[in-house]
Each structure stands twice: as structure tokens, then as C-alpha cells.
Design a protein around this motif. Structure first.
Motif, short mmCIF file in Angstrom:
data_model
loop_
_atom_site.label_atom_id
_atom_site.label_comp_id
_atom_site.label_asym_id
_atom_site.label_seq_id
_atom_site.Cartn_x
_atom_site.Cartn_y
_atom_site.Cartn_z
N THR A 1 25.16 -33.56 -12.85
CA THR A 1 24.92 -32.81 -11.62
C THR A 1 24.69 -31.33 -11.90
N GLU A 2 24.85 -30.94 -13.15
CA GLU A 2 24.69 -29.52 -13.49
C GLU A 2 23.23 -29.20 -13.80
N VAL A 3 22.79 -28.06 -13.32
CA VAL A 3 21.45 -27.61 -13.66
C VAL A 3 21.52 -26.20 -14.24
N ALA A 4 20.95 -26.04 -15.41
CA ALA A 4 20.83 -24.70 -15.99
C ALA A 4 19.41 -24.25 -15.78
N LYS A 5 19.25 -23.06 -15.17
CA LYS A 5 17.90 -22.57 -14.91
C LYS A 5 17.37 -21.83 -16.13
N CYS A 6 16.06 -21.86 -16.29
CA CYS A 6 15.48 -21.14 -17.42
C CYS A 6 14.00 -20.88 -17.19
N ILE B 1 20.90 -34.81 -21.79
CA ILE B 1 19.94 -34.13 -20.90
C ILE B 1 19.27 -35.21 -20.06
N ASP B 2 19.43 -35.14 -18.74
CA ASP B 2 18.91 -36.19 -17.87
C ASP B 2 17.53 -35.87 -17.31
N GLU B 3 17.22 -34.59 -17.24
CA GLU B 3 15.93 -34.25 -16.64
C GLU B 3 15.52 -32.84 -17.03
N ILE B 4 14.24 -32.68 -17.26
CA ILE B 4 13.71 -31.32 -17.38
C ILE B 4 13.08 -31.00 -16.03
N VAL B 5 13.66 -30.04 -15.35
CA VAL B 5 13.26 -29.75 -13.98
C VAL B 5 11.99 -28.89 -13.98
N ILE B 6 10.98 -29.40 -13.26
CA ILE B 6 9.71 -28.67 -13.20
C ILE B 6 9.62 -27.97 -11.84
N GLY B 7 9.21 -26.75 -11.86
CA GLY B 7 9.13 -25.98 -10.62
C GLY B 7 7.69 -25.73 -10.22
N GLU B 8 7.49 -24.59 -9.62
CA GLU B 8 6.18 -24.22 -9.08
C GLU B 8 5.09 -24.19 -10.15
N MET C 1 27.57 -24.12 -17.60
CA MET C 1 26.15 -24.44 -17.77
C MET C 1 25.32 -23.89 -16.60
N ASP C 2 25.95 -23.79 -15.42
CA ASP C 2 25.20 -23.38 -14.22
C ASP C 2 24.86 -21.89 -14.24
N GLU C 3 24.02 -21.52 -15.16
CA GLU C 3 23.63 -20.12 -15.24
C GLU C 3 22.13 -20.05 -15.43
N GLU C 4 21.62 -18.85 -15.50
CA GLU C 4 20.19 -18.72 -15.75
C GLU C 4 19.94 -18.15 -17.16
N TYR C 5 19.03 -18.78 -17.85
CA TYR C 5 18.76 -18.37 -19.23
C TYR C 5 17.28 -18.02 -19.39
N ASP C 6 16.99 -17.20 -20.41
CA ASP C 6 15.59 -16.95 -20.74
C ASP C 6 14.99 -18.21 -21.35
N GLY D 1 3.88 -26.39 -11.99
CA GLY D 1 4.06 -27.20 -13.20
C GLY D 1 4.85 -26.49 -14.29
N LYS D 2 5.42 -25.35 -13.94
CA LYS D 2 6.21 -24.60 -14.93
C LYS D 2 7.65 -25.10 -14.94
N VAL D 3 8.24 -25.07 -16.11
CA VAL D 3 9.63 -25.52 -16.22
C VAL D 3 10.56 -24.57 -15.46
N ALA D 4 11.57 -25.17 -14.79
CA ALA D 4 12.50 -24.35 -14.01
C ALA D 4 13.92 -24.47 -14.52
N GLY D 5 14.20 -25.52 -15.28
CA GLY D 5 15.55 -25.68 -15.80
C GLY D 5 15.75 -27.04 -16.42
N VAL D 6 16.97 -27.34 -16.85
CA VAL D 6 17.31 -28.68 -17.34
C VAL D 6 18.56 -29.17 -16.63
N ARG D 7 18.59 -30.49 -16.39
CA ARG D 7 19.72 -31.07 -15.67
C ARG D 7 20.50 -32.01 -16.58
N SER D 8 21.82 -31.85 -16.54
CA SER D 8 22.71 -32.78 -17.22
C SER D 8 23.71 -33.24 -16.18
#
Lengths: 207, 442
Positions: B272-277, B254-261, B1-6, B263-270
């Protein structure tokens, strides 16, 4: 011109990730082999039709690959629907892939009740003098599942050994079973496929 | 899961699966996750029957229901319009090869306490018991007008401007009675309420044409239904996505939708794993703080051991109860499928009665529908909230689908999907991107 329609027989590949299902698919489809370094996992493989002639009868085998869904998730139940045969694939150099077959078998009998089941030990070329999966173990497995396995094959996708023979034999089994089943089949069991073709697949009234 | 996706797609309901398929086909790297162990979310068909009973807290079914795994019960009743958007999507994406369909046998409309076949061509109009003799003639003329109507050819408009004049004006032009307007707008044009009367007539004309073109395709009725239930549809699109490289994960909370700079989405967390997108596409259940409730839908699953009366023992049918017939603001829909679609054990039928909730006592609202069914062996009622996203997702890059509405077909479903795709990618979906040489071409 009227053409006679050859019946399609859906055959699905089942088994652990990495046992060579897509390699079998490629051998079936265009008789090629790509080494492990030359590809990632299954991408772009859906299904392929090929006609076999068995006892003067044409039969079209339609082989389906999993689409790589088994890598992390499970395969959709619809993959199994409408299949006439399932090939349970394991790798002769990997005992785990053999030991997990019972789970795949369970999926097949649950979702594709009427499918004939075949067993295929792949990677014959990698088998050393000390086989990881012995013939006795294979036999024991077939006995355990009350002999619902219609055929057992050993293949190598790398050399191509045993592949054609396996599919020809599966075609033979399906022709045999179709013959006895033909009268039982009712149209009611099946729906139709939709297509962009303007013609209706059924004889609907054109008023 | 720890990868980066479009793109990461959350939930495997029909809308999310279509989106996942379209994104993968467009060359995007997609991760598709569901918190459930099974595909389909709300659009799954429940199998075996025991599972359905336990889902609604009922004691297990007795032997009369046959084998539990012969059942595949939808939670949301829908049919496909044979010439509608979903069928177009299925054909263009090639997903049709994974499915088989049957034509729905009959389409009925409720009037004055009984049901009648929906008349759709001139012949049926003249034979229908819905209208008196003179009204039949007027309705026939109206149908001919709609049939000959061409958007591009003003000559076929016959001194009527369908783009500026409203539907009420067109009804009046043909002198149609209120009750005829009623079944035309609700059973042919499939409007849920009467707002359409004030909209330009061209919209309604197109919808009636969709109905009759769909009917012309496979006969009997304009509707199709897939063998083994609607749950096959999301699975078909999931396979399309997988074949184009989409990665699937089930049973993954899915425990969290990670928001980045910004207010844009940066990934999702399940865990301890985070998949970036770069983008997230999801159904409302994954983002409760980004949706608002806009209404409720009641759906009642009824298991019957007989067909519906006065439908010529149809093994599948749809009945529409127009709002006015029962003093409501929105229509009640009844749909029936059966063992012939491999969704029930031999001899069994599954009826669904559904509508948009208008009162404090929703169960009472669907009574006119239930009354048409005769004896009901088992009944399961669900009332679900209808959610819509609070924004269009352009700022956050989180694109949220709307809940499934009470309509009995997929037209609004597809419009939502196509709109989300356009917002997410900035372009219309290009059907030519799908290569058809996947396998079966010789």
C-alpha cells in the motif's frame, strides 16, 4: 625517502540505529559533538585513520562508520571484511539497543571471523540513577558469549568521557594480538588496493 | 518509504549500484530498493556453499568441500581489466578503498585442441608456440606498430588511415595469417565475433592497447579479481551511495511502477506504500513489459579440486576459445578463480564456462571448454535470457539496464552504465563531484 609503513587496523562500529555510532566516529575523527537537532542521520562519514603509540609501537587505527545503511536495510557484508576489531555499541539509556546486540554479534562473527570484539555503552551522560542497562546485565551478556568480548567501555560522546581511553585500550589489545600473530600472517591472505598511481604495488617484472 | 525522491533505483546488481552511487554523488535524493534480502541480485556471490547447491536443486555438499561459508561463488563470471573503465570508476569514486584485488595469473588462448599463453609483447611473440618462425616476425612487427600507434600523431600511422581503413586491411598490411588474426582479435582485442574486421582499424588498435596497458600495470595478466568475489563490487558502490545520502531498502517487493501524466513515471508501489519519484533506474527483471529478449547466455559453474592442466597450476586464469577454432559464431570463455581469492575452501577451484547460445543444445556448445577442465566434482548449468530495453527511457523516465552479456570483463557493463547516466541526467558523469576528504585524507 623511505618511510616505514604503519600497519592499518580496520575497526568497525556496529549497533542499532541511533545509539551514537557516528558520534563516536566524530569524537574519534575531530573530537567534536553535534546534538541530535543539529544533524540528520549519518551522511558523508566513511572512515578515518589515527595513529596511537602503545608501548613504543605506532599503530594506526582506521575507524569505519556504517554509512547509515542499518536505518532501513541491512549493512553490506563487505563492511565487515578485513576488520581487525569491532565495537558493538549500545545506548545505556535504551534497553532495546542492548538486547539486540546478539544479532550484531552474530553478524560480526559470521563476516569478520578474526575480529576482536569490544562492547561500548554510550550516552553515559543520560544515565539516571536507575540505569536502564545494569552492570550485572552487561556482565551476563559477556558470559553468555563465552567471553569473546575483549573489553567493555562506558562512554559519553556529549562530554567526551571515556572515548580516548577506549580507543587507546583497543590499540593496546591489537598491538598485543598482532605481536603473537605476526609470524602466522602470510602475504597470501591479502590482495592489494588499486590506485591511480602508475607504480605497481607488486614487484612485477618490467621487461 | 512514503516520501518523494529524485530517483528510485530498483535492484542492487552492479549496474544499478554504480548508478545509485553516481546519482547520490551528483546530489540527487535516491531510494534504492531490492526485492531480495541480500545485495547484488545477479551479481551477488553466493555464500555459503549450501545455498548454491540448494539454488540449483542439488543435494547438500559433503564434507570434502570444507566449510560452506568459506565459499563465495559468482553467478556471472567476469574479470576487471586493470586499465579498464571499471577500475577508472572505482578509483574516481573512491570505492577502491573498500576492496582488495589479486592479479589473475594467466591468460590463455585455444588453438587446435590445446591452449597457449596469449603473447602480448615482442619477447612473448617470439617465444610463442602459436605461430611459425616467419609468422612470429610479422606478428612482432604488428605489435610494435600497435605499441607506437598514437591517435593524435598521424606519423605513427605509417601510410595507413586507421579511421577509414578496416582491420582486415591492417592485418593484410602486415601479412598476418588467419590463425594469428584469430587470437589477436579474440584474445587480445577481446571481440566476441568477427564483425570487427570490417570496422575502422582504430577501434581494434585501441582494444589491443587496453590489453597491453592493463598487462603492464600489475604483470602476469591484464585481469584483476576482487578478494571475496565479484559480489563485493556492488556492495562497494552501495556504500558510496549510502554515504552520500542514498536510502537502502532490502526485501521489499515492488508491485507496480506508477505512471503519471504523459506516460512519465510518478513513483513505485510496494503493497500500500507509494514512493514518489521523477525517475526510475532498474534492471530488466523489474519491468518485463519494457524489455525484449535478444538472446541467451549459457554459464556453467564447475567446482574442481585441482588447477587446469597446462596452465602452470595457476590459481586463477582465463582461457578464450575463439569461435572459429570450434566452428562457432561466438567465443567460449573459461575463467578460473580459487581459494586464494577467498571464494572457495582451501584446495578448491571454481571454473566457469560461458558463451552466447547458438543452438537448441547449449550444453553441448560449451563442451570444448568443459573438456579443458579435467575432472569436475560438481557442475551447475544455467541458461539465462539476455534482455535489452525496448526504448531509451527518455519519454517514460524509466531507464533500464541491459542484462549481463557473455563477455568476461566489465567494459560493456561500464559503457551501459555511463550511457544510462547520460540519458538520465542529460550530462556526462562529473568525477570532480566526488569529494575525496571523506575520512582518510589527513
Amino acid at each position: 625517502m623511505a618511510t616505514t609503513k604503519i600497519p592499518e587496523q580496520k575497526i568497525i562500529l556496529c549497533g542499532e540505529y541511533g545509539v551514537g555510532k557516528s558520534s563516536i566516529f566524530r569524537r574519534f575523527a575531530n573530537n567534536t559533538f553535534i546534538t541530535a537537532t543539529g544533524r540528520q542521520s549519518t551522511l558523508g562519514l566513511d572512515h578515518y585513520d589515527k595513529v596511537y603509540n602503545v608501548q613504543d609501537k605506532d599503530i594506526k587505527l582506521q575507524l569505519w562508520d556504517t554509512g547509515g545503511m542499518e536505518r532501513v536495510a541491512s549493512i553490506t557484508s563487505s563492511y565487515y571484511k578485513f576488520s581487525e576489531a569491532a565495537i558493538l555499541v549500545f545506548s545505556l539509556d535504551n534497553l532495546t539497543s542492548f538486547n539486540t546486540l546478539s544479532q550484531h554479534l552474530l553478524d560480526v562473527v559470521t563476516y569478520a571471523e578474526n575480529a576482536k570484539i569490544f562492547l561500548c555503552g554510550n550516552k553515559l551522560d543520560l544515565q539516571s540513577s536507575e540505569p536502564q542497562v545494569s552492570d550485572a546485565e552487561i556482565e551476563a551478556f559477556c558470559e553468555q558469549c563465552h567471553n569473546i568480548i575483549s573489553g567493555v567501555y562506558k562512554t559519553s560522546c556529549k562530554t567526551g568521557e571515556g572515548i580516548e581511553k577506549m580507543f587507546y585500550d583497543i590499540a593496546y589489545h591489537l598491538v598485543e594480538s598482532n605481536r603473537s600473530r605476526l609470524e602466522l600472517q602470510t602475504m597470501d591472505k591479502h590482495g592489494f588496493k588499486i590506485s591511480s598511481n602508475e607504480e605497481s604495488p607488486e614487484d612485477s617484472c618490467l621487461c | 518509504m512514503d516520501e518523494e525522491y529524485d530517483a528510485i533505483v530498483l535492484g542492487t546488481g552492479l549496474k544499478e549500484c554504480i548508478l545509485s552511487g553516481m546519482l547520490s554523488v551528483s546530489g540527487k535524493k535516491v531510494l534504492h530498493v531490492d526485492r531480495n534480502k541480500y545485495y547484488g541480485g545477479e551479481s551477488a556471490s553466493i555464500c555459503p556453499l549450501e545455498e548454491l547447491f540448494s539454488k540449483f536443486g542439488a543435494p547438500p555438499p559433503d564434507e570434502s568441500y570444507g566449510r560452506g561459508r568459506d565459499w563465495n561463488v559468482d553467478l556471472i563470471p567476469k574479470f576487471l581489466m586493470a586499465n579498464g573503465l571499471l577500475v577508472k570508476l572505482l578509483i574516481h569514486t573512491g570505492v577502491t578503498r573498500y576492496l582488495e584485488f589479486k592479479s589473475v595469473e594467466g591468460s590463455y588462448v585455444y588453438k587446435g585442441g590445446k591452449i597457449s599463453k596469449v603473447p602480448v609483447d615482442q619477447k612473448e611473440a617470439l617465444a610463442s608456440d602459436l605461430m611459425g618462425m616467419f609468422e612470429k616476425r610479422r606478428f612482432r612487427n604488428f605489435l610494435i606498430y600497435v605499441q607506437d600507434f598514437s591517435d593524435a600523431d598521424p606519423k605513427t600511422w605509417k601510410d595507413f588511415d586507421p579511421n577509414t581503413q578496416n582491420m582486415q586491411a591492417l592485418y593484410d598490411k602486415f601479412g598476418l595469417e588467419k590463425s594469428t588474426q584469430d587470437f589477436t582479435g579474440h584474445a587480445l582485442a577481446l571481440y566476441r565475433n568477427d564483425d570487427y574486421l570490417n570496422d575502422p582499424a582504430v577501434n581494434t588498435i585501441k582494444r589491443i592497447k587496453l590489453y597491453s596497458d592493463s598487462l603492464a600495470r600489475y604483470g602476469k595478466s591484464p585481469y584483476l579479481y576482487p578478494m571475496y568475489g565479484l559480489g563485493e563490487l556492488p556492495q562497494g558502490f552501495a556504500r558510496l551511495s549510502a554515504i552520500y545520502g542514498g536510502t537502502y531498502m532490502l526485501d521489499k517487493p515492488i508491485d507496480e511502477i506508477v505512471i503519471g501524466e504523459g506516460g512519465k513515471v510518478a513513483g513505485v508501489r510496494s503493497g500500500t506504500e507509494v514512493a514518489k519519484c521523477k525517475q526510475v533506474y532498474c534492471d530488466p527483471s523489474y519491468v518485463p513489459d519494457r524489455v525484449r529478449k535478444s538472446g541467451q547466455v549459457i554459464r556453467c559453474i564447475c567446482l574442481l579440486d585441482h588447477p587446469i592442466a597446462n596452465t602452470k597450476d595457476a590459481l586463477s586464469t582465463q582461457i578464450i576459445i575463439p569461435q572459429k577454432q570450434v566452428g562457432r559464431n561466438s567465443d567460449i570463455y573459461v575463467s578460473l578463480v580459487s581459494y586464494t581469492h577467498q571464494v572457495a575452501a582451501k584446495g578448491w577451484f571454481i571454473a566457469m564456462v560461458s558463451t552466447t547460445v547458438e543452438t537448441e543444445n547449449p550444453e553441448n556448445e560449451i563442451k570444448p571448454g568443459l573438456d579443458l577442465l579435467g575432472s569436475i566434482r560438481q557442475k551447475f548449468v544455467s541458461i539465462s535470457d539476455y534482455y535489452v530495453p525496448t526504448d531509451n527511457g527518455l519519454d517514460s523516465q524509466i531507464f533500464i539496464s541491459e542484462s549481463f552479456d557473455a563477455t568476461t570483463h566489465f567494459e560493456t557493463t561500464c559503457l551501459d552504465v555511463l550511457d544510462i547516466f547520460k540519458r538520465g541526467t542529460g550530462e556526462e558523469f562529473d568525477f570532480s563531484k566526488i569529494k575525496h576528504e571523506l575520512g582518510d585524507e589527513e
